[in-house]
Design a protein around this motif. Sequence first.
Motif, PDB file in Angstrom:
ATOM      1  N   ASP A 164       0.568  -1.469  -0.297  1.00 25.76           N
ATOM      2  CA  ASP A 164      -0.194  -0.397  -0.322  1.00 25.76           C
ATOM      3  C   ASP A 164       1.184   1.269  -0.486  1.00 25.76           C
ATOM      4  N   GLU A 165       2.571   1.600   0.718  1.00 24.77           N
ATOM      5  CA  GLU A 165       2.588   2.843   0.958  1.00 24.77           C
ATOM      6  C   GLU A 165       3.068   2.625  -0.688  1.00 24.77           C
ATOM      7  N   GLN A 166       3.991   1.302  -1.056  1.00 22.23           N
ATOM      8  CA  GLN A 166       4.532   2.151  -2.724  1.00 22.23           C
ATOM      9  C   GLN A 166       3.630   2.777  -3.736  1.00 22.23           C
ATOM     10  N   LYS A 167       2.038   1.920  -3.691  1.00 15.90           N
ATOM     11  CA  LYS A 167       1.078   2.151  -4.344  1.00 15.90           C
ATOM     12  C   LYS A 167       0.369   4.169  -4.423  1.00 15.90           C
ATOM     13  N   ASN A 168       0.977   4.475  -2.879  1.00 12.53           N
ATOM     14  CA  ASN A 168       0.703   5.340  -2.102  1.00 12.53           C
ATOM     15  C   ASN A 168       1.567   6.516  -2.709  1.00 12.53           C
ATOM     16  N   ALA A 169       3.231   5.165  -2.741  1.00 13.15           N
ATOM     17  CA  ALA A 169       3.826   6.991  -3.567  1.00 13.15           C
ATOM     18  C   ALA A 169       4.428   7.273  -4.989  1.00 13.15           C
ATOM     19  N   LEU A 170       3.224   5.689  -5.804  1.00 16.85           N
ATOM     20  CA  LEU A 170       3.297   6.127  -7.813  1.00 16.85           C
ATOM     21  C   LEU A 170       2.156   7.128  -7.164  1.00 16.85           C
ATOM     22  N   CYS A 171       1.480   6.764  -6.681  1.00 19.82           N
ATOM     23  CA  CYS A 171       0.516   8.196  -6.987  1.00 19.82           C
ATOM     24  C   CYS A 171       0.494   9.309  -6.909  1.00 19.82           C
ATOM     25  N   ALA A 172       1.750   9.617  -5.206  1.00 22.36           N
ATOM     26  CA  ALA A 172       2.027  10.870  -5.312  1.00 22.36           C
ATOM     27  C   ALA A 172       2.266  11.412  -7.044  1.00 22.36           C
ATOM     28  N   ILE A 173       3.614  10.211  -7.135  1.00 22.27           N
ATOM     29  CA  ILE A 173       3.955  11.099  -8.630  1.00 22.27           C
ATOM     30  C   ILE A 173       3.274  11.371  -9.607  1.00 22.27           C
ATOM     31  N   LEU A 174       2.294  10.611  -9.250  1.00 23.98           N
ATOM     32  CA  LEU A 174       1.754  10.615 -10.614  1.00 23.98           C
ATOM     33  C   LEU A 174       0.011  11.703 -10.639  1.00 23.98           C
ATOM     34  N   ALA A 175       0.095  12.525 -10.003  1.00 23.22           N
ATOM     35  CA  ALA A 175      -0.707  13.533  -9.428  1.00 23.22           C
ATOM     36  C   ALA A 175       0.073  14.876  -9.168  1.00 23.22           C
ATOM     37  N   THR A 176       1.573  14.605  -9.227  1.00 26.76           N
ATOM     38  CA  THR A 176       2.493  15.483 -10.188  1.00 26.76           C
ATOM     39  C   THR A 176       2.648  16.058 -11.612  1.00 26.76           C
ATOM     40  N   TYR A 177       1.965  15.330 -12.177  1.00 21.88           N
ATOM     41  CA  TYR A 177       1.554  15.111 -13.350  1.00 21.88           C
ATOM     42  C   TYR A 177       0.368  15.243 -14.766  1.00 21.88           C
ATOM     43  N   ASP A 178      -0.720  15.299 -13.132  1.00 13.85           N
ATOM     44  CA  ASP A 178      -1.949  15.430 -13.452  1.00 13.85           C
ATOM     45  C   ASP A 178      -2.030  14.094 -14.164  1.00 13.85           C
ATOM     46  N   LEU A 179      -1.951  13.182 -13.204  1.00  9.16           N
ATOM     47  CA  LEU A 179      -2.485  11.561 -13.597  1.00  9.16           C
ATOM     48  C   LEU A 179      -3.583  10.773 -12.418  1.00  9.16           C
ATOM     49  N   GLN A 180      -3.676  11.913 -11.785  1.00  7.30           N
ATOM     50  CA  GLN A 180      -3.870  10.846 -10.163  1.00  7.30           C
ATOM     51  C   GLN A 180      -5.060   9.804 -10.640  1.00  7.30           C
ATOM     52  N   ASP A 181      -5.496  10.326 -11.948  1.00  6.17           N
ATOM     53  CA  ASP A 181      -7.167   9.408 -11.627  1.00  6.17           C
ATOM     54  C   ASP A 181      -6.245   8.057 -12.380  1.00  6.17           C
ATOM     55  N   ARG A 182      -5.342   7.983 -12.656  1.00  6.20           N
ATOM     56  CA  ARG A 182      -4.970   6.352 -13.144  1.00  6.20           C
ATOM     57  C   ARG A 182      -4.590   5.468 -11.683  1.00  6.20           C
TER      58      ARG A 182
END
Length: 147
Positions: free
Chosen positions: A84-102
């Motif tokens: 779960d922590e890896q998923k959250n960290a990856l989501c944080a990176i995706l959010a910086t590129y406007d990809l949080q919906d992924r």
Amino acid sequence: MMSMEQRYQVLGGVLAAGLLAIAGRLVHIQVVKHEVLSALAERRQTTEHRLEPLRGDIVDRNGETLAISVPAWSLYAHPRRMSDEQKNALCAILATYDLQDRCARLDRDRPFVWLGRNLPADLLEGLPEALRPLAEVAGLRPGYLRR
């Protein structure tokens, strides 16, 4: 002068000495130097060279460019292997590129999901050191984009 029988004995002795020398050399190579030669052979046979081929431009007979290859990046993940922590960290990176919906794709119970294709190259550079262990469960791979 030597008789024929003596000549055959000398010839047999020379042949026996030659065969004994060859057998001795084989024993030396196979038994005595086995470790050194095996390591040398392994090193020569398993050398890896990473080649990154680029497709050339497609041109017509007059040399006019019809199509070119442009490097692009794709992001994928293996959600079943991620914590779960890896998923959250990856989501944080995706959010910086406007990809949080992924990020919703990471909650699916699937072994493999695409998170994005034709992404900017700086997404790879923006990956912090803390997420380097994600290389086994989420990664970027080169692809191509047609213009």
